[in-house]
Design an enzyme around this catalytic site. Structure first.
Site, PDB file in Angstrom:
ATOM      1  CG  ASP A  48      -2.094   0.881   1.136  1.00 25.24           C
ATOM      2  OD1 ASP A  48      -2.284   1.476   0.059  1.00 25.24           O
ATOM      3  OD2 ASP A  48      -2.838   0.992   2.123  1.00 25.24           O
ATOM      4  CG  ASN A  89      -7.554  -2.573  -6.079  1.00 29.69           C
ATOM      5  OD1 ASN A  89      -6.566  -3.283  -5.932  1.00 29.69           O
ATOM      6  ND2 ASN A  89      -7.913  -1.668  -5.164  1.00 29.69           N
TER       7      ASN A  89
HETATM    8  C1  FPP Z   1      -1.625   0.434  -3.376  1.00 29.13           C
HETATM    9  O1  FPP Z   1      -1.283   1.749  -3.649  1.00 29.13           O
HETATM   10  C2  FPP Z   1      -1.212  -0.419  -4.429  1.00 29.13           C
HETATM   11  C3  FPP Z   1      -1.995  -1.204  -5.216  1.00 29.13           C
HETATM   12  C4  FPP Z   1      -3.226  -0.790  -5.903  1.00 29.13           C
HETATM   13  C5  FPP Z   1      -1.611  -2.583  -5.391  1.00 29.13           C
HETATM   14  C6  FPP Z   1      -0.136  -2.799  -5.626  1.00 29.13           C
HETATM   15  C7  FPP Z   1       0.235  -2.698  -7.051  1.00 29.13           C
HETATM   16  C8  FPP Z   1       1.507  -2.658  -7.481  1.00 29.13           C
HETATM   17  C9  FPP Z   1       2.679  -2.717  -6.579  1.00 29.13           C
HETATM   18  C10 FPP Z   1       1.778  -2.566  -8.925  1.00 29.13           C
HETATM   19  C11 FPP Z   1       1.364  -3.770  -9.729  1.00 29.13           C
HETATM   20  C12 FPP Z   1       1.883  -5.059  -9.191  1.00 29.13           C
HETATM   21  C13 FPP Z   1       2.398  -6.071  -9.921  1.00 29.13           C
HETATM   22  C14 FPP Z   1       2.738  -7.354  -9.273  1.00 29.13           C
HETATM   23  C15 FPP Z   1       2.667  -5.958 -11.360  1.00 29.13           C
HETATM   24  P1  FPP Z   1      -2.434   2.829  -3.588  1.00 29.13           P
HETATM   25  O2  FPP Z   1      -2.706   3.282  -4.984  1.00 29.13           O
HETATM   26  O3  FPP Z   1      -3.608   2.302  -2.857  1.00 29.13           O
HETATM   27  O4  FPP Z   1      -1.699   3.927  -2.758  1.00 29.13           O
HETATM   28  P2  FPP Z   1      -2.380   5.075  -1.879  1.00 29.13           P
HETATM   29  O5  FPP Z   1      -3.192   4.385  -0.805  1.00 29.13           O
HETATM   30  O6  FPP Z   1      -1.195   5.819  -1.327  1.00 29.13           O
HETATM   31  O7  FPP Z   1      -3.213   5.895  -2.808  1.00 29.13           O
END
Ligand code: FPP
Length: 252
Positions: free
Chosen positions: A32, A80
């Site tokens: 996250d 998501n």
């Molecule tokens: C959370 O950050 C992240 C995600 C939506 C999932 C994780 C995705 C990746 C690391 C990239 C894709 C993964 C692979 C394996 C190719 P957020 O957007 O929720 O962050 P925030 O809470 O700070 O907005």
């Protein structure tokens, strides 16, 4: 008798002391904070996710080198889909690129790819790519890398319940005999070691529908580090904390 980590008995075991995993076989991570990382740097969110994939690559390598047997990463939850379409497209594009560019390295390093979640609902080219990677790495046995895609723990449990109910309907199992092993064996994580350590980055203190059954006795570790900043030292800290815990599995 519970094994008290750090007790005189376990400390005399030099092998255990030198073990970078501190006895953890299966780690799962809620990755996250990509968005906040990008915001802090006045960059578009997409670059936060891009940097997040670099962190995935590094942590997969490090975990394999440490001797972790299974690593489960929450890459895309069933919730998501409600993100803006361009962000969903960015994440899917990154997933495509990641599998394409790292599949050779998985194979060279003995990594078996696994996907948990209902990934068949993703775009058909990604489903094909995943199926090819699952086949190709099926016999690798150094570490299992499970990527959670279109995953939600309640959905996983519902699918498992349906599978077991169907078996009961066919007369293959008496409902009274359904036990923990039947459920564990019907989940997407079937065959993986029990979950030892569940890490969440970015300071949020929630499980967000991730591995709810599997986390029953796992240790939880929360760090303020945003996922793109999570590195080998952060993982070492989490494992050290795991090693310092007294796991009793409900006993005394
Ligand atoms: C959370 O950050 C992240 C995600 C939506 C999932 C994780 C995705 C990746 C690391 C990239 C894709 C993964 C692979 C394996 C190719 P957020 O957007 O929720 O962050 P925030 O809470 O700070 O907005």
């Amino acid at each position: 008798m519970p094994i008290k980590k750090g007790s005189p008995d376990s400390d005399t075991d030099m092998g255990q002391m030198a073990d970078p995993t501190h006895g953890a076989r299966h780690i799962a991570i809620i990755m996250d904070g990509n968005g906040r990382w990008a915001k802090q740097k006045h960059l578009p969110r997409a670059l936060g996710h891009k940097k997040g994939v670099e962190t995935v690559r590094d942590i997969v390598r490090v975990a394999g080198e440490m001797g972790i047997k299974a690593l489960t990463l929450y890459a895309f939850s069933s919730e998501n889909w409600s993100r803006p379409a361009d962000e969903v497209a960015d994440l899917m594009g990154l997933l495509r690129q990641y599998i394409q560019s790292d599949i050779d390295e998985f194979d060279e390093n003995g990594i078996q790819l696994k996907v948990i979640g209902n990934y068949k609902a993703l775009d058909s080219d990604i489903v094909q790519l995943i199926d090819g990677a699952l086949d190709r790495t099926a016999n690798n046995d150094k570490m299992t890398l499970a990527i959670a895609l279109n995953y939600g723990a309640q959905d996983e449990m519902l699918r498992a319940v349906r599978t077991i109910a169907e078996a009961a309907k066919r007369g293959e199992v008496d409902p009274q005999d359904i036990g923990v092993d039947h459920v564990s064996g019907a989940l997407d994580t079937a065959g993986m070691p029990p979950l030892d350590l569940l890490i969440r980055t970015s300071g949020e203190l929630r499980l967000s529908n991730f591995l709810l059954w599997q986390a029953a006795y796992s240790e939880l570790y929360f760090t303020d580090a945003l996922w793109p900043d999570f590195d080998k030292r952060e993982l070492q800290r989490a494992l050290q904390s795991f090693g310092d815990r007294d796991r009793r599995f409900g006993g005394r």
